[in-house]
Each structure stands twice: as structure tokens, then as C-alpha cells.
Design a protein around this motif. Structure first.
Motif, PDB file in Angstrom:
ATOM      1  N   UNK A 151      21.214 -19.794  17.756  1.00 23.54           N
ATOM      2  CA  UNK A 151      21.068 -19.141  19.058  1.00 23.54           C
ATOM      3  C   UNK A 151      21.851 -17.827  19.086  1.00 23.54           C
ATOM      4  N   UNK A 152      23.043 -17.868  18.484  1.00 21.37           N
ATOM      5  CA  UNK A 152      23.855 -16.657  18.419  1.00 21.37           C
ATOM      6  C   UNK A 152      23.158 -15.586  17.591  1.00 21.37           C
ATOM      7  N   UNK A 153      22.576 -16.002  16.450  1.00 22.66           N
ATOM      8  CA  UNK A 153      21.847 -15.046  15.613  1.00 22.66           C
ATOM      9  C   UNK A 153      20.691 -14.413  16.390  1.00 22.66           C
ATOM     10  N   UNK A 154      19.989 -15.207  17.187  1.00 23.27           N
ATOM     11  CA  UNK A 154      18.866 -14.675  17.953  1.00 23.27           C
ATOM     12  C   UNK A 154      19.351 -13.734  19.053  1.00 23.27           C
ATOM     13  N   UNK A 155      20.417 -14.132  19.742  1.00 23.97           N
ATOM     14  CA  UNK A 155      20.966 -13.269  20.787  1.00 23.97           C
ATOM     15  C   UNK A 155      21.485 -11.951  20.205  1.00 23.97           C
ATOM     16  N   UNK A 156      22.207 -12.043  19.079  1.00 20.63           N
ATOM     17  CA  UNK A 156      22.749 -10.843  18.460  1.00 20.63           C
ATOM     18  C   UNK A 156      21.649  -9.937  17.935  1.00 20.63           C
ATOM     19  N   UNK A 157      20.614 -10.526  17.351  1.00 24.69           N
ATOM     20  CA  UNK A 157      19.520  -9.704  16.841  1.00 24.69           C
ATOM     21  C   UNK A 157      18.784  -9.013  17.987  1.00 24.69           C
ATOM     22  N   UNK A 182      22.782  -4.652   9.952  1.00 23.92           N
ATOM     23  CA  UNK A 182      23.346  -5.720  10.779  1.00 23.92           C
ATOM     24  C   UNK A 182      22.238  -6.496  11.484  1.00 23.92           C
ATOM     25  N   UNK A 183      21.255  -5.757  12.013  1.00 25.93           N
ATOM     26  CA  UNK A 183      20.125  -6.406  12.684  1.00 25.93           C
ATOM     27  C   UNK A 183      19.386  -7.330  11.724  1.00 25.93           C
ATOM     28  N   UNK A 184      19.067  -6.838  10.533  1.00 27.06           N
ATOM     29  CA  UNK A 184      18.279  -7.628   9.586  1.00 27.06           C
ATOM     30  C   UNK A 184      19.063  -8.819   9.030  1.00 27.06           C
ATOM     31  N   UNK A 185      20.387  -8.712   9.005  1.00 29.15           N
ATOM     32  CA  UNK A 185      21.193  -9.855   8.569  1.00 29.15           C
ATOM     33  C   UNK A 185      21.006 -11.031   9.526  1.00 29.15           C
ATOM     34  N   UNK A 186      20.977 -10.752  10.828  1.00 31.10           N
ATOM     35  CA  UNK A 186      20.750 -11.827  11.802  1.00 31.10           C
ATOM     36  C   UNK A 186      19.315 -12.352  11.721  1.00 31.10           C
ATOM     37  N   UNK A 187      18.342 -11.452  11.533  1.00 35.75           N
ATOM     38  CA  UNK A 187      16.950 -11.893  11.395  1.00 35.75           C
ATOM     39  C   UNK A 187      16.802 -12.750  10.144  1.00 35.75           C
ATOM     40  N   UNK A 188      17.460 -12.360   9.049  1.00 32.26           N
ATOM     41  CA  UNK A 188      17.423 -13.160   7.816  1.00 32.26           C
ATOM     42  C   UNK A 188      17.885 -14.592   8.061  1.00 32.26           C
ATOM     43  N   UNK A 189      18.953 -14.721   8.852  1.00 35.64           N
ATOM     44  CA  UNK A 189      19.483 -16.063   9.130  1.00 35.64           C
ATOM     45  C   UNK A 189      18.436 -16.907   9.846  1.00 35.64           C
ATOM     46  N   UNK A 190      17.684 -16.300  10.742  1.00 29.03           N
ATOM     47  CA  UNK A 190      16.625 -17.026  11.458  1.00 29.03           C
ATOM     48  C   UNK A 190      15.483 -17.398  10.523  1.00 29.03           C
ATOM     49  N   UNK A 230      15.159  -9.506  22.251  1.00 28.16           N
ATOM     50  CA  UNK A 230      15.203 -10.891  21.781  1.00 28.16           C
ATOM     51  C   UNK A 230      13.801 -11.367  21.414  1.00 28.16           C
ATOM     52  N   UNK A 231      12.834 -10.978  22.242  1.00 26.36           N
ATOM     53  CA  UNK A 231      11.435 -11.325  21.977  1.00 26.36           C
ATOM     54  C   UNK A 231      10.989 -10.718  20.642  1.00 26.36           C
ATOM     55  N   UNK A 232      11.290  -9.438  20.420  1.00 27.96           N
ATOM     56  CA  UNK A 232      10.875  -8.757  19.201  1.00 27.96           C
ATOM     57  C   UNK A 232      11.532  -9.369  17.971  1.00 27.96           C
ATOM     58  N   UNK A 233      12.818  -9.698  18.090  1.00 25.37           N
ATOM     59  CA  UNK A 233      13.511 -10.307  16.951  1.00 25.37           C
ATOM     60  C   UNK A 233      12.897 -11.653  16.596  1.00 25.37           C
TER      61      UNK A 233
END
Length: 444
Positions: free
Chosen positions: A21-27, A54-62, A86-89
């Protein structure tokens, strides 16, 4: 940095839903900052690259969380109202999953269910995802029975990826829905010299603004005389596509085109659009005109930006506006995207700029075009695209596409690694691409 594919099931680790959830919020938050930075006068390519990583690191985690995250977190995020970032991520993470085509369908269905900003969000995520799998899937949508929003989205994505389409494009170029026809013309930008005059003329005569503008753009890129004639007509008649036309004439340059732009400056309805493209003219006359406009409110900052594009003079805010600018920057940091990029251009000390020009003007040849103080050419353009602010790069990007007849295009709204690769490819092109005439030499 490329988003990673999900690992095989036997490599999967226990999932922390709170962390995801944190990864999604941060992304989602970083997506908003990234989108703001792409057009910001106070950001350069290196700044955006760091933010993007930084953005893609959070997307990678998802993505790495695999199907469980898709089912429990990402798909539900598409149905929730709230932050578009958040929707786009979530959409991007879903598109990067190596799963069934049902995932793609669930995302594309949003194009039929939603309207407004979410439609643009889906399209942006789709264009950024890329990949052969998505290309093959989108090709299957290029049929007359596909709902128009899906068909237009597929065409726009394939056009952004510069996919060469064959017979499947023909029916879209004459589709009954204008949105599809316009997307089909945009899909031809990379292959603009192959558009028949009859088809282009049909698009230019369309009464639908979106179709006419798309046809005009592809014709200008291809050097088509019909398009350049329409371009001048748009300027002299102050038509609905004069913004595109003024930009093209400024890039093409020449005495006649400069005269048309200067005449358009006298009309209040087109003055702002003219000032925006003066920097693309690159002439000493254009620089002098910018100096005159800098003394006139509310054109100071915009004219200073054009002057800087020509001369390379760095614009610092005047002392009496520094404090207010700092306060605005603090507010932007808390609420990225709340002000327009143009509103954040520096307002310089005009007297200091005039004094600088008085000393430097003798070094500028009235018969030469300049970019960042250097004679215009391949090396100077690519250097400017590397070093300029993100705001200025958006102005300069069409120069590359027009100069190369669509062979190379720089999309300033895609990943920086893609942009850098395009610039490297442009560096390998023959220098003649950047000095030839643009208007009317490709067709007859």
C-alpha cells in the motif's frame, strides 16, 4: 531503469500488504511530481531522471508482488476515486505484469466507463508501458468493430511507439468517428512522407478541428506543400490551428516566415502564441523583438524565455521578485502542479539583460540563426535538448521531428531513458538533416 517482470511463483516472498500500500501511495505521489517536473522551468533532464528512478522503484515493487497484488490491490485501485497519480501507477504496474490479456482488457475497459482525466491517465500509462506483448495485443484491436475510444487509444499508443502499420490503418484514416481519424493521422507521423496527397488533403479540409490539426501536423513533418500552404493560411487568417502553424514557421525560418510571425505579434489574439515561438526563430531580429517585449507587461517572463533560447543568456529573477518566487516554490513543493509552468518562469531585471545584450550583440551575426548562443545546427540543437530546462525542451522537441521528417521524434512526456536514446540516435544522423529546407521539398 526498466520496470521488472514478476518472479516465478517458487521465488515469491511473503507479501506485506501494508508495505505494498505504501509503494502504491508513494508511486502515486511521485507520479504527480514527475508529471509536474516534465514541464517545469526549474528542472533539467538530470533532475527528472532521479525522480523517475524513485517512481519506477516503487512500481517495480508492485510488479514483483505478482498476481496476488494485482487481484487484491491494483485492480481495485482502478475503481477508486481519488488521486489520478495513484490510478496511473496502478495501471502501469498492471500493464507490466506478464499475465493474461484479461488484465489489459480490464484497464482498457476504463476508457469506456470513465471520462475526462482518467481517460488520459489510462492512455498515458499504456504509452509508457510499451513492449512487444502490448504491441501485439493492441494490433488485435485495430478492427472496425472495436469501440472508438479503445481504437483511438490503441492507435495513439502504437503511434507513440512508432509502429509501422499496414492495411489495418487504412480503415481508421476514414473512420466515421473523428477521434479515431485524428489518432490514425497521428500514427502516421513517423512515416509522414508516405501519406498520399489525396488523403492528406481530405484531412486538411475536414471541418473537425481535431482531424484537421492531426493532418496538418503529419503534412508539415513530411514537408508536404499542401500542408505548408495551409500552415501559412492558418497564420494569416488567424485560424484555429495557428499555434501549431506559428511554431512550424518559426522552426522553418526564413525572411518570409519571420515577417509573418512579426505581423502576427501585432494581433492581440495571437501575441502570446507568437512570443512562445520567437526563440525558435533564433535570429538577431527575434532577439531584439524579445528585448522590446520584455518591457511590456505581461510579456516580460515569456519574452525573456525566448531571448534566452536564442542567446543562451541565463535568466535570474530580479531582486524585487526573488522573495515572492521563493514563497511560490515552497507552495509548489507542497502542492506540485498547482501553478502553470509559464507562471513560474523567472521575471528578470530587464535593464541588466539590456546591458548584457549591448555588450554581446556584436558577437551575433544578423544572417545566422542561433540556439543557446550557438549557430543553429545538429550539435547545438542536441546540446540544448540535453541542458535546457524541461519547459524549454517542450518547445525545442518539435524541431527534431520536423528536421528529420519524422524519422526521429523526441516525446518530452516519456521516460528519460527513451528520450536520451532518441537523442543519441539523432546524433548519428547526417548533418544535412538539420540544414535542409523544410517546406515543400518532399512532394513534387
Amino acid at each position: 531503469m526498466r520496470p521488472m517482470a514478476a518472479p516465478p511463483p517458487h521465488h515469491a516472498l511473503p507479501i506485506s500488504w501494508e508495505m505494498l500500500e505504501t509503494h502504491l501511495d508513494e508511486s502515486g505521489y511521485l507520479w504527480g511530481r514527475w508529471r509536474h517536473a516534465l514541464v517545469a522551468p526549474d528542472h533539467v533532464l538530470e533532475d527528472v531522471t532521479g525522480l523517475e528512478e524513485r517512481l519506477l522503484a516503487h512500481v517495480d515493487a508492485l510488479v514483483l508482488a505478482g498476481p496476488p497484488a494485482m487481484t487484491r490491490l491494483l485492480v481495485p485501485a482502478l475503481r477508486q476515486d481519488g488521486d489520478p497519480g495513484r490510478f496511473e501507477a496502478a495501471a502501469l504496474a498492471l500493464l507490466l505484469q506478464e499475465t493474461s490479456e484479461g488484465v489489459l482488457k480490464s484497464i482498457l475497459d476504463k476508457l469506456q466507463e470513465e471520462a475526462g482525466s482518467l481517460v488520459g491517465s489510462v492512455r498515458q500509462a499504456l504509452r509508457l508501458a510499451g513492449g512487444k506483448r502490448l504491441e501485439l495485443c493492441l494490433r488485435t484491436l485495430l478492427t472496425p468493430t472495436t469501440p472508438p475510444p479503445l481504437l483511438a487509444a490503441a492507435l495513439d499508443a502504437l503511434g507513440t511507439w512508432r509502429v509501422k502499420l499496414g492495411p489495418e490503418l487504412s480503415s481508421s484514416l476514414r473512420h466515421e468517428v473523428p477521434e479515431v481519424r485524428a489518432a490514425a493521422f497521428r500514427c502516421m507521423k513517423a512515416f509522414s512522407t508516405h501519406v498520399p496527397d489525396t488523403l492528406l488533403e481530405e484531412g486538411l479540409r475536414s471541418t473537425i478541428p481535431e482531424v484537421c490539426e492531426a493532418a496538418l501536423e503529419v503534412g508539415l513533418i513530411g514537408g508536404n506543400r499542401l500542408a505548408w500552404r495551409e500552415c501559412r493560411r492558418q497564420v494569416t487568417g488567424r485560424g484555429p490551428h495557428r499555434g501549431l502553424a506559428l511554431k512550424a514557421l518559426a522552426i522553418a525560418g526564413g525572411g518570409d516566415n519571420q515577417r509573418l510571425l512579426f505581423e502576427s505579434l501585432e494581433h492581440p489574439t495571437s501575441r502570446r502564441e507568437c512570443i512562445r515561438v520567437l526563440g525558435l526563430l533564433g535570429t538577431v531580429d527575434a532577439a531584439r523583438t524579445c528585448l522590446e517585449l520584455m518591457r511590456q507587461e505581461p510579456w516580460t517572463a515569456l519574452a525573456a524565455e525566448a531571448f534566452s533560447t536564442i542567446t543562451g543568456r541565463t535568466m535570474e529573477p530580479a531582486d524585487d521578485v526573488r522573495e515572492a518566487t521563493a514563497e511560490d516554490e515552497d507552495d509548489d513543493a507542497l502542492h506540485p502542479g498547482t501553478s502553470t509552468p509559464e507562471a513560474t518562469l523567472p521575471v528578470p531585471d530587464v535593464s541588466a539583460v539590456e546591458a548584457w545584450w549591448k555588450e554581446q550583440a556584436r558577437g551575433f551575426n544578423p544572417m545566422t540563426r542561433y540556439i543557446h548562443g550557438q549557430p543553429f545546427g545538429q550539435a547545438a540543437l542536441l546540446e540544448a535538448l540535453r541542458e535546457a530546462s524541461m519547459y524549454r525542451r517542450n518547445t525545442l522537441a518539435p524541431v527534431l521531428e520536423l528536421r528529420t521528417r519524422g524519422e526521429l521524434a523526441l516525446d518530452p512526456f516519456t521516460w528519460t531513458r527513451v528520450q536520451l536514446a532518441r537523442m543519441e540516435a539523432a546524433n548519428r544522423l547526417p548533418a544535412m538533416h538539420f540544414s535542409r529546407s523544410l517546406d515543400g521539398t518532399a512532394h513534387g
